[in-house]
Every structure is written in structure tokens, then in C-alpha cells.
Design a protein around this motif. Structure first.
Motif, short mmCIF file in Angstrom:
data_model
loop_
_atom_site.label_atom_id
_atom_site.label_comp_id
_atom_site.label_asym_id
_atom_site.label_seq_id
_atom_site.Cartn_x
_atom_site.Cartn_y
_atom_site.Cartn_z
N TYR A 78 -7.32 2.33 5.75
CA TYR A 78 -6.66 1.13 5.32
C TYR A 78 -6.24 0.66 6.31
O TYR A 78 -6.32 -0.85 6.46
N ILE A 118 -8.26 7.09 -0.37
CA ILE A 118 -8.33 6.62 1.07
C ILE A 118 -7.32 7.03 1.97
O ILE A 118 -6.27 7.01 1.67
N CYS A 132 -12.87 -0.58 2.31
CA CYS A 132 -11.51 -1.06 2.49
C CYS A 132 -11.73 -2.61 3.25
O CYS A 132 -11.26 -3.58 2.83
N LEU A 139 -6.04 -0.40 -3.86
CA LEU A 139 -6.45 0.76 -2.85
C LEU A 139 -5.54 1.84 -2.59
O LEU A 139 -6.10 2.82 -2.22
N SER A 140 -4.45 1.70 -2.81
CA SER A 140 -3.45 2.63 -2.59
C SER A 140 -3.40 4.06 -3.67
O SER A 140 -3.26 5.07 -3.61
N ARG A 177 -11.01 -5.97 1.22
CA ARG A 177 -10.12 -6.81 1.92
C ARG A 177 -10.49 -8.18 2.05
O ARG A 177 -10.13 -9.17 2.18
N ASN A 212 -4.20 -4.18 -2.53
CA ASN A 212 -3.27 -3.36 -1.94
C ASN A 212 -2.70 -2.13 -2.88
O ASN A 212 -2.91 -1.03 -2.55
N PHE A 257 0.77 -1.28 -0.05
CA PHE A 257 0.16 0.04 -0.06
C PHE A 257 0.73 1.36 0.06
O PHE A 257 0.54 2.29 -0.74
#
Length: 145
Positions: free
Chosen positions: A83, A78, A56, A73-74, A60, A70, A20
Motif C-alpha cells: 500500500y 494487502i 493498489c 484497501l485497508s 490509487r 484508503n 489506511f
């Protein structure tokens, strides 16, 4: 299960957090090229503004590749605290599932080749992951209308 759980939990959290953070910093261009065009992430970007922590958690838990979780989402808006909180919450449970499934594997070679029948724990974990994937798709579909 105790020591194995600590190893799995620590490794998963450290690895996911590293990916991330890399996706947010030095590997941002690569992550954007690799995952930025993914339709799921584009839809999530719209939904995440309303409920970042919940998104999140659902991501996940969803049965999707971990790199997409990972690095993907980065790329979204967010906050790292959301996270990290979701990562810790989910991995407390999922690490236990991984250790339990691993401990129940009688023959790793047969399991990897698919010739060994799946245990009820393995089938349950797969079903739960699929359920969260469908939940994620449904939530994003409703949130992005």
C-alpha cells in the motif's frame, strides 16, 4: 510549484496513510460496515491475492472517491508495504497534477460552479482517472472469473 508540491504531496501521503492505518485498527468495524459491502471491494479482494502492488497502484489511479481507496484497501489482504509503495509512487505524479491544475485555475469560484471551461490539464487528469477506473474494472472482471 515547488513549495506547493511539497505541501500537497506530504498532506496527501500523510492523510491517506492515516486513513489506511485507521481502517486497519480502531476504525476497522466502521470501515467494514461502510465499505465492506461494496461490490468493487469484494471483487478486488479476489484479485489482490495475485498482484497486491499492481492492484493498489490501479486503485490509487482510478477515478473513485478517496475514502473508498484508503478505507476500502485497508479491508483487503494487502500488506502495508504494498500500500505504501503504491501510495508513494502514485502521489509523486498525482500531487504534481493537482498542483498544476490548481495553479492553472483562473477563477476558483467559476471552476467550482462549472461555469468556467476546464483547462487541458484538468480534462487530461479527468480522462486519465477515468481510464484507470476502466482498467481496474476490466482487470478485476478478468481476474475474478
Amino acid at each position: 510549484v515547488g513549495p506547493a508540491y511539497l505541501v500537497v504531496f506530504t498532506g496527501k501521503v500523510a492523510g491517506c496513510l492515516a486513513a489506511f492505518l485507521l481502517g486497519r485498527t480502531v476504525a476497522r468495524d466502521w470501515a467494514q460496515r461502510t465499505f465492506g459491502r461494496h461490490e468493487l471491494l469484494q471483487a478486488l479482494d479476489l484479485a489482490v491475492s495475485e498482484r497486491p502492488f499492481q492492484i493498489c497502484v490501479i486503485v490509487r489511479l482510478a477515478y473513485i472517491p478517496i475514502a473508498l481507496k484508503n478505507y476500502g484497501l485497508s479491508l483487503l489482504a494487502i500488506q502495508p508495504k504494498d500500500y505504501i509503495a503504491a501510495l508513494l509512487l502514485v502521489e509523486v505524479v498525482m500531487s504534481f497534477v493537482l498542483v498544476t491544475v490548481g495553479a492553472t485555475a483562473k477563477d476558483l469560484g467559476a471552476m467550482l460552479s462549472g461555469t468556467s471551461p476546464k483547462s487541458s490539464w484538468q480534462l487530461g487528469a479527468m480522462a486519465l482517472g477515468a481510464l484507470f477506473l476502466f482498467t481496474l474494472i476490466a482487470y478485476v472482471s478478468v481476474a475474478t472469473r
